[in-house]
Design a protein around this motif. Structure first.
Motif, PDB file in Angstrom:
ATOM      1  N   ALA A  17       0.805  -1.216   0.000  1.00  9.74           N
ATOM      2  CA  ALA A  17       0.000   0.000   0.000  1.00  9.74           C
ATOM      3  C   ALA A  17       0.836   1.264   0.000  1.00  9.74           C
ATOM      4  O   ALA A  17       1.881   1.346   0.648  1.00  9.74           O
ATOM      5  N   GLY A  18       0.347   2.242  -0.763  1.00  7.61           N
ATOM      6  CA  GLY A  18       0.837   3.604  -0.681  1.00  7.61           C
ATOM      7  C   GLY A  18      -0.320   4.428  -0.144  1.00  7.61           C
ATOM      8  O   GLY A  18      -0.701   4.306   1.021  1.00  7.61           O
ATOM      9  N   ASP A  19      -0.923   5.226  -1.023  1.00  7.98           N
ATOM     10  CA  ASP A  19      -2.093   5.995  -0.617  1.00  7.98           C
ATOM     11  C   ASP A  19      -3.342   5.127  -0.500  1.00  7.98           C
ATOM     12  O   ASP A  19      -4.311   5.516   0.147  1.00  7.98           O
ATOM     13  N   ARG A  20      -3.333   3.963  -1.166  1.00  7.85           N
ATOM     14  CA  ARG A  20      -4.500   3.083  -1.146  1.00  7.85           C
ATOM     15  C   ARG A  20      -4.143   1.758  -0.483  1.00  7.85           C
ATOM     16  O   ARG A  20      -3.236   1.061  -0.913  1.00  7.85           O
ATOM     17  N   SER A  21      -4.893   1.422   0.570  1.00  3.31           N
ATOM     18  CA  SER A  21      -4.638   0.168   1.271  1.00  3.31           C
ATOM     19  C   SER A  21      -5.332  -1.014   0.622  1.00  3.31           C
ATOM     20  O   SER A  21      -4.811  -2.130   0.631  1.00  3.31           O
ATOM     21  N   GLY A  22      -6.516  -0.785   0.081  1.00  3.42           N
ATOM     22  CA  GLY A  22      -7.281  -1.878  -0.506  1.00  3.42           C
ATOM     23  C   GLY A  22      -8.764  -1.630  -0.363  1.00  3.42           C
ATOM     24  O   GLY A  22      -9.239  -0.514  -0.537  1.00  3.42           O
ATOM     25  N   PHE A  23      -9.496  -2.696  -0.030  1.00  7.06           N
ATOM     26  CA  PHE A  23     -10.947  -2.569   0.138  1.00  7.06           C
ATOM     27  C   PHE A  23     -11.290  -1.494   1.166  1.00  7.06           C
ATOM     28  O   PHE A  23     -10.665  -1.405   2.213  1.00  7.06           O
ATOM     29  N   GLN A  24     -12.316  -0.738   0.873  1.00  2.00           N
ATOM     30  CA  GLN A  24     -12.914   0.121   1.891  1.00  2.00           C
ATOM     31  C   GLN A  24     -14.170  -0.515   2.482  1.00  2.00           C
ATOM     32  O   GLN A  24     -14.735  -0.018   3.448  1.00  2.00           O
ATOM     33  N   LYS A  25     -14.572  -1.619   1.876  1.00  2.00           N
ATOM     34  CA  LYS A  25     -15.765  -2.336   2.325  1.00  2.00           C
ATOM     35  C   LYS A  25     -15.582  -3.805   1.976  1.00  2.00           C
ATOM     36  O   LYS A  25     -15.148  -4.142   0.880  1.00  2.00           O
ATOM     37  N   GLN A  26     -15.883  -4.698   2.903  1.00  2.00           N
ATOM     38  CA  GLN A  26     -15.865  -6.131   2.630  1.00  2.00           C
ATOM     39  C   GLN A  26     -16.795  -6.826   3.611  1.00  2.00           C
ATOM     40  O   GLN A  26     -17.203  -6.249   4.623  1.00  2.00           O
ATOM     41  N   ASN A  27     -17.159  -8.069   3.275  1.00  2.45           N
ATOM     42  CA  ASN A  27     -18.075  -8.859   4.096  1.00  2.45           C
ATOM     43  C   ASN A  27     -19.460  -8.246   4.218  1.00  2.45           C
ATOM     44  O   ASN A  27     -20.208  -8.588   5.124  1.00  2.45           O
ATOM     45  N   GLU A  28     -19.795  -7.364   3.296  1.00  2.00           N
ATOM     46  CA  GLU A  28     -21.127  -6.771   3.218  1.00  2.00           C
ATOM     47  C   GLU A  28     -21.627  -6.944   1.794  1.00  2.00           C
ATOM     48  O   GLU A  28     -20.836  -7.113   0.860  1.00  2.00           O
ATOM     49  N   PRO A  29     -22.968  -6.938   1.594  1.00  3.30           N
ATOM     50  CA  PRO A  29     -23.489  -7.120   0.239  1.00  3.30           C
ATOM     51  C   PRO A  29     -22.825  -6.191  -0.772  1.00  3.30           C
ATOM     52  O   PRO A  29     -22.659  -4.998  -0.529  1.00  3.30           O
ATOM     53  N   GLY A  30     -22.407  -6.790  -1.890  1.00  2.00           N
ATOM     54  CA  GLY A  30     -21.761  -6.029  -2.939  1.00  2.00           C
ATOM     55  C   GLY A  30     -20.265  -5.907  -2.785  1.00  2.00           C
ATOM     56  O   GLY A  30     -19.641  -5.110  -3.485  1.00  2.00           O
ATOM     57  N   SER A  31     -19.674  -6.702  -1.893  1.00  5.37           N
ATOM     58  CA  SER A  31     -18.229  -6.595  -1.668  1.00  5.37           C
ATOM     59  C   SER A  31     -17.617  -7.977  -1.450  1.00  5.37           C
ATOM     60  O   SER A  31     -18.309  -8.965  -1.180  1.00  5.37           O
ATOM     61  N   PHE A  32     -16.294  -8.033  -1.541  1.00  8.25           N
ATOM     62  CA  PHE A  32     -15.540  -9.272  -1.367  1.00  8.25           C
ATOM     63  C   PHE A  32     -15.756  -9.862   0.023  1.00  8.25           C
ATOM     64  O   PHE A  32     -15.863  -9.127   1.008  1.00  8.25           O
ATOM     65  N   CYS A  33     -15.782 -11.207   0.100  1.00  7.82           N
ATOM     66  CA  CYS A  33     -15.926 -11.822   1.421  1.00  7.82           C
ATOM     67  C   CYS A  33     -15.080 -13.065   1.642  1.00  7.82           C
ATOM     68  O   CYS A  33     -14.950 -13.509   2.788  1.00  7.82           O
ATOM     69  N   TRP A  34     -14.477 -13.653   0.594  1.00  3.27           N
ATOM     70  CA  TRP A  34     -13.710 -14.892   0.821  1.00  3.27           C
ATOM     71  C   TRP A  34     -12.937 -15.245  -0.438  1.00  3.27           C
ATOM     72  O   TRP A  34     -13.318 -14.848  -1.543  1.00  3.27           O
ATOM     73  N   THR A  35     -11.860 -16.015  -0.286  1.00  2.00           N
ATOM     74  CA  THR A  35     -11.119 -16.545  -1.427  1.00  2.00           C
ATOM     75  C   THR A  35     -10.611 -17.934  -1.082  1.00  2.00           C
ATOM     76  O   THR A  35     -10.337 -18.230   0.083  1.00  2.00           O
ATOM     77  N   GLU A  36     -10.499 -18.789  -2.098  1.00  2.00           N
ATOM     78  CA  GLU A  36      -9.915 -20.111  -1.901  1.00  2.00           C
ATOM     79  C   GLU A  36      -9.266 -20.569  -3.193  1.00  2.00           C
ATOM     80  O   GLU A  36      -9.740 -20.268  -4.288  1.00  2.00           O
ATOM     81  N   VAL A  37      -8.145 -21.271  -3.042  1.00  2.00           N
ATOM     82  CA  VAL A  37      -7.398 -21.745  -4.194  1.00  2.00           C
ATOM     83  C   VAL A  37      -7.701 -23.223  -4.420  1.00  2.00           C
ATOM     84  O   VAL A  37      -7.836 -23.996  -3.471  1.00  2.00           O
ATOM     85  N   TYR A  38      -7.827 -23.600  -5.678  1.00  2.00           N
ATOM     86  CA  TYR A  38      -8.031 -24.993  -6.079  1.00  2.00           C
ATOM     87  C   TYR A  38      -6.757 -25.484  -6.763  1.00  2.00           C
ATOM     88  O   TYR A  38      -6.246 -24.829  -7.658  1.00  2.00           O
ATOM     89  N   THR A  39      -6.276 -26.648  -6.331  1.00  2.00           N
ATOM     90  CA  THR A  39      -4.995 -27.143  -6.827  1.00  2.00           C
ATOM     91  C   THR A  39      -4.983 -28.659  -6.827  1.00  2.00           C
ATOM     92  O   THR A  39      -5.761 -29.307  -6.117  1.00  2.00           O
ATOM     93  N   ARG A  40      -4.087 -29.227  -7.628  1.00  2.00           N
ATOM     94  CA  ARG A  40      -3.825 -30.664  -7.593  1.00  2.00           C
ATOM     95  C   ARG A  40      -2.589 -30.988  -6.748  1.00  2.00           C
ATOM     96  O   ARG A  40      -2.355 -32.143  -6.434  1.00  2.00           O
ATOM     97  N   GLN A  41      -1.817 -29.976  -6.418  1.00  2.00           N
ATOM     98  CA  GLN A  41      -0.550 -30.188  -5.704  1.00  2.00           C
ATOM     99  C   GLN A  41      -0.658 -29.635  -4.283  1.00  2.00           C
ATOM    100  O   GLN A  41       0.037 -28.695  -3.905  1.00  2.00           O
ATOM    101  N   LYS A  42      -1.514 -30.232  -3.502  1.00  2.00           N
ATOM    102  CA  LYS A  42      -1.838 -29.644  -2.207  1.00  2.00           C
ATOM    103  C   LYS A  42      -0.631 -29.559  -1.273  1.00  2.00           C
ATOM    104  O   LYS A  42      -0.481 -28.571  -0.551  1.00  2.00           O
ATOM    105  N   ASP A  43       0.218 -30.585  -1.263  1.00  2.00           N
ATOM    106  CA  ASP A  43       1.338 -30.556  -0.334  1.00  2.00           C
ATOM    107  C   ASP A  43       2.316 -29.429  -0.661  1.00  2.00           C
ATOM    108  O   ASP A  43       2.770 -28.690   0.226  1.00  2.00           O
ATOM    109  N   ARG A  44       2.640 -29.269  -1.939  1.00  2.00           N
ATOM    110  CA  ARG A  44       3.540 -28.193  -2.348  1.00  2.00           C
ATOM    111  C   ARG A  44       2.891 -26.822  -2.123  1.00  2.00           C
ATOM    112  O   ARG A  44       3.549 -25.869  -1.681  1.00  2.00           O
ATOM    113  N   VAL A  45       1.615 -26.750  -2.418  1.00  2.00           N
ATOM    114  CA  VAL A  45       0.911 -25.470  -2.295  1.00  2.00           C
ATOM    115  C   VAL A  45       0.735 -25.075  -0.839  1.00  2.00           C
ATOM    116  O   VAL A  45       0.908 -23.909  -0.464  1.00  2.00           O
ATOM    117  N   ASP A  46       0.395 -26.031   0.023  1.00  2.00           N
ATOM    118  CA  ASP A  46       0.283 -25.719   1.450  1.00  2.00           C
ATOM    119  C   ASP A  46       1.597 -25.165   1.985  1.00  2.00           C
ATOM    120  O   ASP A  46       1.624 -24.137   2.676  1.00  2.00           O
TER     121      ASP A  46
END
Length: 330
Positions: free
Chosen positions: A123-152
């Motif tokens: 971040a510089g002047d902008r940190s990121g979201f100003q709103k999340q976990n509310e309708p119309g905003s980001f609330c979660w992310t998850e990665v899908y992979t075949r290489q779970k041990d390496r990715v973990d």
């Protein structure tokens, strides 16, 4: 704007062939408004998306048609150069070296050992979201992979995430609050891997990074628990899901900020690893219906999970995302 803790999801953007069409779609779907955003060396025009006057995402025009039409997630870092070094040491690859975005901050893009792409944001002047976990905003992310041990190992080395495998937490399963705010579940994806069914297969049936989708002839929907087929719960294997909690926190559902699921052999080998990003909505069914009406596609119709009601959609240009309606308070 408050700064995000190191490794926290702090921003999402989508790369689109037609920026104006994207504005119409997401403006109608989520009620977003738009303003001109910063152009960076790696791309062209972009716009900031606002919900209720608060920053929630960005839409960018693709400059190379070979690049995927996809939503991307960014993790906060207080030292992007050091994080890039850790990415390389842990077996990841850099896609975009750190580049300054005016006074807003510095970004970079990388791929984990399984090939899933993610971003970094200092971040510089902008940190990121100003709103999340509310309708119309980001609330979660998850990665899908075949290489779970390496990715973990990769994410735990690069970001210091502390992992908890599904089922390893206290009775009652994952928490009942909001991801990234202390109790995952209600305001975002259930940390059981809401983007996957209980067989551990991506509910999206396709890649959010431009990968191949499952051929219709395989009819994967007929095998999912939400379809009502496949026998009793005892016959259905548990999803292989790992929750991520930030460094310095007690790992578990109460502190989880995202997670990792597994792409099983039921899907084509050509399907790449990818991140599925979730947006909170007030009415999952109405959002799915509106998305289809606007020219999008509902790849997984609305269904209930312990943490609300969710669906997976593609927008009118093919970018994949999920929506999550929290359960009604009693």
């Amino acid at each position: 704007m408050a700064a995000f803790a190191h490794s926290a999801p702090c921003w999402v953007d989508v790369q689109l062939p037609d920026l104006e069409a994207g504005k119409r779609f997401y403006g109608e779907l989520f009620g977003w408004t738009f303003r001109a955003g910063e152009e960076v060396d790696r791309g062209g025009p972009c716009v900031d998306a606002l919900s209720g006057g608060k920053l929630v995402a960005a839409l960018a025009a693709k400059q190379d048609g070979r690049m995927p039409t996809a939503w991307g997630i960014y993790f906060a870092t207080d030292d992007i150069v050091a994080t890039v070094t850790r990415i390389r040491q842990a077996g990841g690859q850099m896609i975009t070296e750190p580049v300054r975005v005016g006074g807003a901050g510095v970004l970079a893009q990388a791929a984990d050992p399984g090939g899933a792409v993610f971003g970094l944001w200092q971040a510089g002047d902008r940190s990121g979201f100003q709103k999340q976990n509310e309708p119309g905003s980001f609330c979660w992310t998850e990665v899908y992979t075949r290489q779970k041990d390496r990715v973990d190992a990769f994410y735990e080395q690069v970001f210091g995430f502390r992992g908890t495998n599904l089922g390893a937490a206290d009775t009652g399963g994952p928490g009942r609050g909001e991801p990234g705010t202390g109790e995952p579940g209600t305001g975002g994806s259930g940390t059981t891997g809401a983007g996957a069914d209980r067989t551990g297969e991506p509910a999206a049936r396709g890649s959010g990074t431009g990968g191949s989708e499952t051929p219709e002839s395989e009819n994967p929907e007929s095998e999912t628990p939400e379809s009502g087929a496949g026998g009793s719960d005892e016959d259905v294997p548990r999803v292989d899901f790992r929750m991520w909690s930030p460094a310095g926190s007690e790992p578990g559902p109460d502190t989880a900020i995202g997670g990792r699921s597994v792409i099983t052999d039921a899907f084509p080998a050509e399907m790449p690893s990818y991140f599925l990003n979730y947006f909170a909505v007030a009415d999952c069914d109405a959002t799915a219906e509106t998305g289809a009406h606007l020219g999008g596609r509902v790849s997984v119709p609305p269904f209930d999970i312990p943490y609300g009601r969710m669906a997976v959609l593609h927008d009118n240009q093919g970018a994949e995302f999920a929506v999550l309606q929290p359960p009604v308070s009693r």
